[in-house]
Design a protein around this motif. Sequence first.
Motif, PDB file in Angstrom:
ATOM      1  N   VAL A   1      14.673   7.283   0.111  1.00  0.00           N
ATOM      2  CA  VAL A   1      13.751   6.530  -0.748  1.00  0.00           C
ATOM      3  C   VAL A   1      14.371   6.400  -2.132  1.00  0.00           C
ATOM      4  O   VAL A   1      14.881   7.381  -2.687  1.00  0.00           O
ATOM      5  N   ARG A   2      14.332   5.188  -2.670  1.00  0.00           N
ATOM      6  CA  ARG A   2      14.793   4.995  -4.044  1.00  0.00           C
ATOM      7  C   ARG A   2      13.965   3.905  -4.711  1.00  0.00           C
ATOM      8  O   ARG A   2      13.334   3.089  -4.045  1.00  0.00           O
ATOM      9  N   ASP A   3      13.961   3.912  -6.032  1.00  0.00           N
ATOM     10  CA  ASP A   3      13.267   2.873  -6.780  1.00  0.00           C
ATOM     11  C   ASP A   3      14.011   1.544  -6.643  1.00  0.00           C
ATOM     12  O   ASP A   3      15.226   1.510  -6.429  1.00  0.00           O
ATOM     13  N   SER A   4      13.263   0.469  -6.763  1.00  0.00           N
ATOM     14  CA  SER A   4      13.843  -0.868  -6.665  1.00  0.00           C
ATOM     15  C   SER A   4      13.211  -1.764  -7.713  1.00  0.00           C
ATOM     16  O   SER A   4      12.077  -1.528  -8.145  1.00  0.00           O
ATOM     17  N   ASP A   5      13.945  -2.793  -8.119  1.00  0.00           N
ATOM     18  CA  ASP A   5      13.379  -3.753  -9.080  1.00  0.00           C
ATOM     19  C   ASP A   5      12.991  -5.068  -8.395  1.00  0.00           C
ATOM     20  O   ASP A   5      12.679  -6.045  -9.057  1.00  0.00           O
ATOM     21  N   GLU A   6      12.971  -5.075  -7.054  1.00  0.00           N
ATOM     22  CA  GLU A   6      12.609  -6.288  -6.332  1.00  0.00           C
ATOM     23  C   GLU A   6      11.118  -6.591  -6.527  1.00  0.00           C
ATOM     24  O   GLU A   6      10.277  -5.694  -6.439  1.00  0.00           O
ATOM     25  N   ASP A   7      10.801  -7.856  -6.766  1.00  0.00           N
ATOM     26  CA  ASP A   7       9.407  -8.223  -6.981  1.00  0.00           C
ATOM     27  C   ASP A   7       8.769  -8.726  -5.691  1.00  0.00           C
ATOM     28  O   ASP A   7       9.432  -8.896  -4.656  1.00  0.00           O
ATOM     29  N   ARG A   8       7.473  -8.960  -5.779  1.00  0.00           N
ATOM     30  CA  ARG A   8       6.695  -9.360  -4.597  1.00  0.00           C
ATOM     31  C   ARG A   8       7.241 -10.625  -3.957  1.00  0.00           C
ATOM     32  O   ARG A   8       7.418 -10.681  -2.734  1.00  0.00           O
ATOM     33  N   ARG A   9       7.505 -11.641  -4.754  1.00  0.00           N
ATOM     34  CA  ARG A   9       7.921 -12.922  -4.186  1.00  0.00           C
ATOM     35  C   ARG A   9       9.246 -12.791  -3.447  1.00  0.00           C
ATOM     36  O   ARG A   9       9.402 -13.304  -2.329  1.00  0.00           O
ATOM     37  N   SER A  10      10.201 -12.105  -4.041  1.00  0.00           N
ATOM     38  CA  SER A  10      11.505 -11.928  -3.389  1.00  0.00           C
ATOM     39  C   SER A  10      11.379 -11.119  -2.110  1.00  0.00           C
ATOM     40  O   SER A  10      11.972 -11.453  -1.084  1.00  0.00           O
ATOM     41  N   ALA A  11      10.578 -10.042  -2.167  1.00  0.00           N
ATOM     42  CA  ALA A  11      10.428  -9.175  -1.000  1.00  0.00           C
ATOM     43  C   ALA A  11       9.761  -9.916   0.154  1.00  0.00           C
ATOM     44  O   ALA A  11      10.222  -9.854   1.308  1.00  0.00           O
ATOM     45  N   LEU A  12       8.662 -10.633  -0.137  1.00  0.00           N
ATOM     46  CA  LEU A  12       7.942 -11.332   0.923  1.00  0.00           C
ATOM     47  C   LEU A  12       8.784 -12.446   1.539  1.00  0.00           C
ATOM     48  O   LEU A  12       8.700 -12.715   2.741  1.00  0.00           O
ATOM     49  N   ALA A  13       9.604 -13.085   0.743  1.00  0.00           N
ATOM     50  CA  ALA A  13      10.400 -14.211   1.230  1.00  0.00           C
ATOM     51  C   ALA A  13      11.417 -13.790   2.282  1.00  0.00           C
ATOM     52  O   ALA A  13      11.821 -14.609   3.120  1.00  0.00           O
ATOM     53  N   ARG A  14      11.849 -12.531   2.265  1.00  0.00           N
ATOM     54  CA  ARG A  14      12.858 -12.101   3.230  1.00  0.00           C
ATOM     55  C   ARG A  14      12.321 -11.117   4.273  1.00  0.00           C
ATOM     56  O   ARG A  14      13.074 -10.593   5.084  1.00  0.00           O
ATOM     57  N   ALA A  15      11.013 -10.917   4.292  1.00  0.00           N
ATOM     58  CA  ALA A  15      10.422  -9.929   5.207  1.00  0.00           C
ATOM     59  C   ALA A  15      10.153 -10.529   6.582  1.00  0.00           C
ATOM     60  O   ALA A  15       9.602 -11.623   6.711  1.00  0.00           O
ATOM     61  N   ASP A  16      10.524  -9.769   7.618  1.00  0.00           N
ATOM     62  CA  ASP A  16      10.175 -10.119   8.990  1.00  0.00           C
ATOM     63  C   ASP A  16       8.750  -9.698   9.316  1.00  0.00           C
ATOM     64  O   ASP A  16       8.108 -10.270  10.198  1.00  0.00           O
ATOM     65  N   VAL A  17       8.265  -8.670   8.593  1.00  0.00           N
ATOM     66  CA  VAL A  17       6.925  -8.134   8.805  1.00  0.00           C
ATOM     67  C   VAL A  17       6.284  -7.892   7.439  1.00  0.00           C
ATOM     68  O   VAL A  17       6.921  -7.328   6.548  1.00  0.00           O
TER      69      VAL A  17
ATOM     70  N   ASN B   1       0.895  -1.167   0.000  1.00  0.00           N
ATOM     71  CA  ASN B   1       0.000   0.000   0.000  1.00  0.00           C
ATOM     72  C   ASN B   1       0.923   1.204   0.000  1.00  0.00           C
ATOM     73  O   ASN B   1       1.877   1.245   0.789  1.00  0.00           O
ATOM     74  N   ARG B   2       0.659   2.164  -0.870  1.00  0.00           N
ATOM     75  CA  ARG B   2       1.510   3.354  -0.886  1.00  0.00           C
ATOM     76  C   ARG B   2       0.654   4.625  -0.888  1.00  0.00           C
ATOM     77  O   ARG B   2       1.023   5.648  -1.472  1.00  0.00           O
ATOM     78  N   SER B   3      -0.493   4.560  -0.257  1.00  0.00           N
ATOM     79  CA  SER B   3      -1.354   5.736  -0.188  1.00  0.00           C
ATOM     80  C   SER B   3      -0.709   6.807   0.677  1.00  0.00           C
ATOM     81  O   SER B   3       0.113   6.521   1.561  1.00  0.00           O
TER      82      SER B   3
ATOM     83  N   ILE C   1      10.264  -2.271   2.139  1.00  0.00           N
ATOM     84  CA  ILE C   1      10.003  -2.466   0.716  1.00  0.00           C
ATOM     85  C   ILE C   1       8.540  -2.129   0.476  1.00  0.00           C
ATOM     86  O   ILE C   1       7.636  -2.789   1.000  1.00  0.00           O
ATOM     87  N   SER C   2       8.292  -1.075  -0.281  1.00  0.00           N
ATOM     88  CA  SER C   2       6.940  -0.589  -0.545  1.00  0.00           C
ATOM     89  C   SER C   2       6.501  -1.073  -1.921  1.00  0.00           C
ATOM     90  O   SER C   2       7.097  -0.702  -2.943  1.00  0.00           O
ATOM     91  N   LEU C   3       5.459  -1.891  -1.934  1.00  0.00           N
ATOM     92  CA  LEU C   3       4.955  -2.459  -3.181  1.00  0.00           C
ATOM     93  C   LEU C   3       3.617  -1.843  -3.554  1.00  0.00           C
ATOM     94  O   LEU C   3       2.760  -1.643  -2.694  1.00  0.00           O
ATOM     95  N   ASP C   4       3.442  -1.536  -4.824  1.00  0.00           N
ATOM     96  CA  ASP C   4       2.106  -1.230  -5.341  1.00  0.00           C
ATOM     97  C   ASP C   4       1.962  -1.889  -6.704  1.00  0.00           C
ATOM     98  O   ASP C   4       2.822  -2.659  -7.120  1.00  0.00           O
ATOM     99  N   VAL C   5       0.869  -1.602  -7.397  1.00  0.00           N
ATOM    100  CA  VAL C   5       0.581  -2.346  -8.619  1.00  0.00           C
ATOM    101  C   VAL C   5       1.577  -2.068  -9.734  1.00  0.00           C
ATOM    102  O   VAL C   5       1.728  -2.878 -10.650  1.00  0.00           O
ATOM    103  N   SER C   6       2.279  -0.943  -9.674  1.00  0.00           N
ATOM    104  CA  SER C   6       3.119  -0.562 -10.805  1.00  0.00           C
ATOM    105  C   SER C   6       4.608  -0.468 -10.497  1.00  0.00           C
ATOM    106  O   SER C   6       5.414  -0.392 -11.421  1.00  0.00           O
ATOM    107  N   SER C   7       4.990  -0.467  -9.206  1.00  0.00           N
ATOM    108  CA  SER C   7       6.406  -0.242  -8.920  1.00  0.00           C
ATOM    109  C   SER C   7       6.767  -0.703  -7.516  1.00  0.00           C
ATOM    110  O   SER C   7       5.904  -1.021  -6.696  1.00  0.00           O
TER     111      SER C   7
END
Length: 312
Positions: free
Chosen positions: A230-246, A188-190, A209-215
């Motif tokens: 803050v910077r842009d990243s190319d990490e995808d959902r699966r990679s980010a979730l796999a290493r997240a503590d929260v 969510n990046r509202s 790691i802030s994920l939304d539908v486009s970036s």
Amino acid sequence: MDEHHRPWTGTDMTARVIDPATLAQAFRTEVSADVVRLSAERGRPLRIRGLLSQAEGPAHTYATWAQRGGASVGIDVVLSHVAEGEAAAAVAAANADEDVDGIFCYYPLAGPLDDPWLRELVDPRKDVEGMHSFWSRMLYENRRELDTGSRAILPCTPLAILKLLGEAGLGGSTAQAPLEGVVVVVINRSEVVGRPLAAMLANDGAEVISLDVSSTQLFEPAIGRHAHGVRDSDEDRRSALARADVVITGVPSRSFPLVGADEIAPGAICVNFSQFRNFDDSVHDKASVFIPRVGPMTVTMAMRNLVRLAAL
């Protein structure tokens, strides 16, 4: 992530479910005492003017919860139903009313184009939501106190989530960076919740790691510098979730692909603040803590903000 942060390191247990209403009650006890004192100083109850345009739906439900939450600590939450074209005038009237201590706008109020401007019309000294740019700038610059020494006002839902994460056992022993070493995914990046929440977490030392539908954006921790980056990243959902503590989700859509146990790390803390379910039931078998909603704590943090504003 070290043992100071992770609340559970086992391999075979069901997630502990935290009811936000229980933690909210503890905070309400503290708030109630302050309300009694401040109301006595004024010779009247503390009062919030709630501005609402909807007769039903999520905003109306939220307003009803806030009214009940205010009553539980001795705060009058007076709701005013306004038409779209009258919203700005209603904010101005509440700003000028000496018997109004706080203003709560239940969006959508004036429409998607005008609602952000309405936040700027609210007097920051009455902004219980903490959404005015005066408070937002302090948050993003990691300025935690006014020049007077009073604490800055933080947005209600992000603050509620931080308090719930503390209840979940997240945190370390370093006051300057209590979340150092923690990796958090926020889906969510509202401007109302997701972005300020990511900033608050990063200001406390987390990598977010802030994920939304486009970036994807990376909120870098404020360690060795005053505020987060803050910077842009190319990490995808699966990679980010796999290493997240929260993992924190707030996607207001029934079509959102639910986060499942196969995506999260063992022992992760999972938080859902959307009105819709964002997690598959399977996460209960892999997460350490599951927080299914935040609402009661959001309302309580708004009342806590009012007490702080009234004491300025």
